[in-house]
Design an enzyme around this catalytic site. Sequence first.
Site, PDB file in Angstrom:
ATOM      1  N   LYS A  70      -2.534   5.679   1.123  1.00 59.70           N
ATOM      2  CA  LYS A  70      -2.386   4.249   1.451  1.00 59.70           C
ATOM      3  C   LYS A  70      -2.323   4.021   2.957  1.00 59.70           C
ATOM      4  O   LYS A  70      -2.917   3.068   3.462  1.00 59.70           O
ATOM      5  CB  LYS A  70      -1.134   3.683   0.768  1.00 59.70           C
ATOM      6  CG  LYS A  70      -1.118   2.177   0.705  1.00 59.70           C
ATOM      7  CD  LYS A  70      -0.039   1.626  -0.213  1.00 59.70           C
ATOM      8  CE  LYS A  70      -0.447   1.600  -1.663  1.00 59.70           C
ATOM      9  NZ  LYS A  70       0.573   1.058  -2.562  1.00 59.70           N
ATOM     10  N   LYS A 122      -4.845   1.524   4.790  1.00 64.27           N
ATOM     11  CA  LYS A 122      -4.376   0.279   5.420  1.00 64.27           C
ATOM     12  C   LYS A 122      -4.494   0.332   6.942  1.00 64.27           C
ATOM     13  O   LYS A 122      -4.648  -0.686   7.588  1.00 64.27           O
ATOM     14  CB  LYS A 122      -2.921   0.005   5.038  1.00 64.27           C
ATOM     15  CG  LYS A 122      -2.677  -0.114   3.542  1.00 64.27           C
ATOM     16  CD  LYS A 122      -2.612  -1.537   3.094  1.00 64.27           C
ATOM     17  CE  LYS A 122      -2.286  -1.631   1.602  1.00 64.27           C
ATOM     18  NZ  LYS A 122      -2.215  -3.013   1.130  1.00 64.27           N
ATOM     19  N   ASN A 148       5.502 -10.950  -8.064  1.00 63.51           N
ATOM     20  CA  ASN A 148       5.831  -9.529  -7.975  1.00 63.51           C
ATOM     21  C   ASN A 148       7.340  -9.378  -7.954  1.00 63.51           C
ATOM     22  O   ASN A 148       8.024 -10.241  -7.398  1.00 63.51           O
ATOM     23  CB  ASN A 148       5.305  -8.962  -6.645  1.00 63.51           C
ATOM     24  CG  ASN A 148       3.887  -8.475  -6.765  1.00 63.51           C
ATOM     25  OD1 ASN A 148       3.182  -8.828  -7.692  1.00 63.51           O
ATOM     26  ND2 ASN A 148       3.466  -7.670  -5.816  1.00 63.51           N
ATOM     27  N   ASP A 175      -5.519  -9.152   1.618  1.00 72.41           N
ATOM     28  CA  ASP A 175      -4.594  -8.062   1.915  1.00 72.41           C
ATOM     29  C   ASP A 175      -4.101  -8.283   3.351  1.00 72.41           C
ATOM     30  O   ASP A 175      -4.825  -8.028   4.318  1.00 72.41           O
ATOM     31  CB  ASP A 175      -5.285  -6.701   1.757  1.00 72.41           C
ATOM     32  CG  ASP A 175      -4.277  -5.564   1.868  1.00 72.41           C
ATOM     33  OD1 ASP A 175      -3.423  -5.608   2.782  1.00 72.41           O
ATOM     34  OD2 ASP A 175      -4.319  -4.649   1.041  1.00 72.41           O
ATOM     35  N   PHE A 210       4.765  -1.025   3.850  1.00 70.11           N
ATOM     36  CA  PHE A 210       5.596  -0.481   2.775  1.00 70.11           C
ATOM     37  C   PHE A 210       4.681  -0.101   1.622  1.00 70.11           C
ATOM     38  O   PHE A 210       3.564  -0.607   1.530  1.00 70.11           O
ATOM     39  CB  PHE A 210       6.627  -1.530   2.300  1.00 70.11           C
ATOM     40  CG  PHE A 210       7.899  -1.515   3.099  1.00 70.11           C
ATOM     41  CD1 PHE A 210       7.887  -1.847   4.448  1.00 70.11           C
ATOM     42  CD2 PHE A 210       9.108  -1.157   2.511  1.00 70.11           C
ATOM     43  CE1 PHE A 210       9.060  -1.820   5.200  1.00 70.11           C
ATOM     44  CE2 PHE A 210      10.278  -1.130   3.250  1.00 70.11           C
ATOM     45  CZ  PHE A 210      10.250  -1.459   4.598  1.00 70.11           C
TER      46      PHE A 210
HETATM   47  N1  CTP Z   1       0.233  -5.953   1.155  1.00 74.23           N
HETATM   48  C1  CTP Z   1      -0.309  -7.035   1.794  1.00 74.23           C
HETATM   49  N2  CTP Z   1      -1.133  -7.885   1.138  1.00 74.23           N
HETATM   50  C2  CTP Z   1      -1.454  -7.659  -0.160  1.00 74.23           C
HETATM   51  C3  CTP Z   1      -0.902  -6.542  -0.832  1.00 74.23           C
HETATM   52  C4  CTP Z   1      -0.048  -5.708  -0.162  1.00 74.23           C
HETATM   53  O1  CTP Z   1      -0.019  -7.237   2.973  1.00 74.23           O
HETATM   54  N3  CTP Z   1      -2.256  -8.485  -0.785  1.00 74.23           N
HETATM   55  C5  CTP Z   1       1.098  -5.031   1.908  1.00 74.23           C
HETATM   56  C6  CTP Z   1       2.542  -4.959   1.436  1.00 74.23           C
HETATM   57  O2  CTP Z   1       3.339  -5.907   2.133  1.00 74.23           O
HETATM   58  C7  CTP Z   1       2.918  -3.540   1.787  1.00 74.23           C
HETATM   59  C8  CTP Z   1       1.624  -2.776   1.649  1.00 74.23           C
HETATM   60  O3  CTP Z   1       0.579  -3.729   1.738  1.00 74.23           O
HETATM   61  O4  CTP Z   1       3.327  -3.434   3.147  1.00 74.23           O
HETATM   62  C9  CTP Z   1       1.453  -1.978   0.373  1.00 74.23           C
HETATM   63  O5  CTP Z   1       1.723  -2.756  -0.745  1.00 74.23           O
HETATM   64  P1  CTP Z   1       1.609  -2.129  -2.197  1.00 74.23           P
HETATM   65  O6  CTP Z   1       1.919  -3.198  -3.205  1.00 74.23           O
HETATM   66  O7  CTP Z   1       2.373  -0.845  -2.268  1.00 74.23           O
HETATM   67  O8  CTP Z   1       0.080  -1.687  -2.246  1.00 74.23           O
HETATM   68  P2  CTP Z   1      -1.232  -2.437  -2.573  1.00 74.23           P
HETATM   69  O9  CTP Z   1      -2.004  -2.651  -1.326  1.00 74.23           O
HETATM   70  O10 CTP Z   1      -0.971  -3.663  -3.387  1.00 74.23           O
HETATM   71  O11 CTP Z   1      -2.003  -1.313  -3.428  1.00 74.23           O
HETATM   72  P3  CTP Z   1      -1.695  -0.794  -4.935  1.00 74.23           P
HETATM   73  O12 CTP Z   1      -1.228  -1.996  -5.691  1.00 74.23           O
HETATM   74  O13 CTP Z   1      -3.009  -0.289  -5.360  1.00 74.23           O
HETATM   75  O14 CTP Z   1      -0.677   0.294  -4.840  1.00 74.23           O
END
Ligand code: CTP
Length: 402
Positions: free
Chosen positions: A338, A342, A207, A307, A324
Amino acid sequence: MEPRRILLAVTGGIAAYKIPELVRALRGVGHVVRCAMTAEARHFVSPMVLQTLTGETVRTDLFDASEEGEIDHIRLADWAELVIVAPATAHTLARMCHGMADDLVTAVLLATRAPVLVAPAMNVNMWSHPATQANVERLCERGVHRVGPETGELACGWEGLGRMSEPEAIVAAATLVLGPDTLRGEKVLVTAGGTAEPIDSVRSITNRSSGKMGFAVAAEAARRGADVCLVAGVTSLSTPSGVRRIDAHSARQMRDAVMAELEDSTIVVKAAAVADFRPAVQEDHKIKKESLEGQAGFNLRLVTNPDILTEICERKGDRFVVGFAAESHDVVAAARRKIVRKGCDLLVANDISRSDAGFDVDTNAVFLVSPSGEVEEIPLLSKPEIAAQILDRVEKLRRERQ
Ligand code: CTP
């Protein structure tokens, strides 16, 4: 302000004659001060004077068995909450820049995890020399703080930039570096950077993330007196002072590191850009193109990563958890959904379609979203300033909760 443990590293410049005054000023605002001196510094100020004023043994020699027996240089480095190098000569700055450890002062500076504040003092030409300027720039890039030098009449007879700042200015700078102490006693767990999910021994999917925002949060939490653990993904950034770092490159490594640290944590800030998917199969050797001969392409099957944020929130207890969100459109609406999904206490939403905020850049503009859907917009600021705003909000919400 709570008393803090300050190590004053005195090096060999004429401005060292002002150090007894600096010791008195630091003690005057309640700090505990210990001094370490280079051999050259002793030409300008006597260890006996500093010992009398600090009420502590003054350390001067790395290889003196009785001095080391009392408090060895590593314990001294660990003891300090802040190291002030004053006066910081051109020679000392050069040695610091190159990571030398050939005397007590430089060895302590290399070993300490405390923030370092330098107060340069030297001849105007020595200060403006490209070598000194490059050394100072590199030190500042690494997170060393600086106060001065000031312009004025110099001991060498020249006029110009090179005077050490006055003791009051050094105390004020130290107060800024030490921070407000509002998170003392808290254990803050921060994640930062992107994760990399190996395809084979040379390739990975990842990412986008520089890690700058999460590192700024970790640095600010440490500045406020917290015990900070930073779980860092893929990033080239150096560890902020006073922060304990664990490197975890893949999402699963990050999850394990976070879960191992979660128990003790009172505040969690999840700034990492975790890859949502990883290759279903990770080859431990390089996939050769010839093995794909005759095929039009290469199919990569992905499986979902854990997640981490959701898992933390399931075990949240009394902890305060900040998530975030990286959003490319409908930022606030997506962030509101979100935070509910979460289950965290605050969500920091980034608009990643902006070129002056989010990925790679040094600035950011965010929305702070609460579980009830309330939104506060933080305008474009440097990432350290945004980090301070986030932690101000965390402190306020925790106070309200109590
Ligand atoms: N996050 C996490 N573990 C994952 C994905 C995300 O802990 N596998 C956490 C990130 O560190 C951040 C939050 O979830 O604090 C949101 O991340 P984001 O990439 O914006 O969202 P996603 O959960 O990946 O959802 P989407 O891609 O559908 O927006």
